[in-house]
Design a protein around this motif. Structure first.
Motif, PDB file in Angstrom:
ATOM      1  N   ILE A  19      84.404 111.201  62.605  1.00 15.26           N
ATOM      2  CA  ILE A  19      83.106 111.252  63.355  1.00 15.26           C
ATOM      3  C   ILE A  19      82.446 110.770  62.338  1.00 15.26           C
ATOM      4  O   ILE A  19      81.404 109.970  62.646  1.00 15.26           O
ATOM      5  N   CYS A  20      82.278 111.424  61.085  1.00 17.76           N
ATOM      6  CA  CYS A  20      81.324 111.047  60.015  1.00 17.76           C
ATOM      7  C   CYS A  20      81.478 109.528  59.683  1.00 17.76           C
ATOM      8  O   CYS A  20      80.596 108.795  59.177  1.00 17.76           O
ATOM      9  N   PHE A  21      82.786 109.365  59.440  1.00 21.64           N
ATOM     10  CA  PHE A  21      83.401 107.953  58.977  1.00 21.64           C
ATOM     11  C   PHE A  21      82.627 106.821  59.711  1.00 21.64           C
ATOM     12  O   PHE A  21      82.119 105.636  59.542  1.00 21.64           O
ATOM     13  N   VAL A  22      83.107 107.091  60.983  1.00 17.13           N
ATOM     14  CA  VAL A  22      82.606 106.041  62.216  1.00 17.13           C
ATOM     15  C   VAL A  22      80.931 105.946  62.056  1.00 17.13           C
ATOM     16  O   VAL A  22      80.260 104.869  62.150  1.00 17.13           O
ATOM     17  N   ALA A  23      80.400 106.977  62.051  1.00 20.88           N
ATOM     18  CA  ALA A  23      78.778 106.924  62.301  1.00 20.88           C
ATOM     19  C   ALA A  23      78.392 106.292  60.658  1.00 20.88           C
ATOM     20  O   ALA A  23      77.458 105.617  61.020  1.00 20.88           O
TER      21      ALA A  23
END
Length: 92
Positions: A19-23
Motif C-alpha cells: 500500500i505504501c509503496f504504490v502510494a
C-alpha cells in the motif's frame, strides 16, 4: 512495542508495504505530471516528497523502524541519508 513492525504478522507487513509503496509511486508520478502546470514546481516538490516519505514508510513495514534507521545511518549511507532528510524537512 508500538513502533516495532515485527509484532505485525508477515501478511500484514507485506500488505502495508504494498500500500505504501504504490502510494509512493503514485505520488511521485503525479508530482512529475504536475510539474508542467503553472506553479507546478511547488506541486512537484510536495507530491515527490510525499512519495519519498511513503516509500520510506513501506520499507519500514518490512524491516521494522529501528532496523531501517540503523541501516540508513550506517557510515556508507550517512551522507545520503542526511541530505535526503534535510531536503524533506526543508519542504515541510
Amino acid at each position: 512495542k508500538v513502533l516495532d513492525a515485527s509484532t505485525l504478522s508477515f501478511g500484514t507487513r507485506v500488505r502495508w508495504f504494498a500500500i505504501c509503496f504504490v502510494a509512493g509511486i503514485v505520488c511521485s508520478i503525479l508530482g512529475t505530471a504536475l510539474l508542467w502546470l503553472p506553479k507546478g514546481i511547488k506541486l512537484f516538490a510536495v507530491f515527490y516528497t510525499l512519495g519519498n516519505i511513503a516509500a520510506l514508510a513501506s520499507t519500514c513495514f518490512l524491516m521494522g523502524p529501528l532496523k531501517q534507521l540503523k541501516a540508513m545511518f550506517e557510515p556508507k549511507r550517512l551522507i545520503a541519508t542526511v541530505v535526503m532528510l534535510v531536503n524533506i524537512l526543508y519542504l515541510l
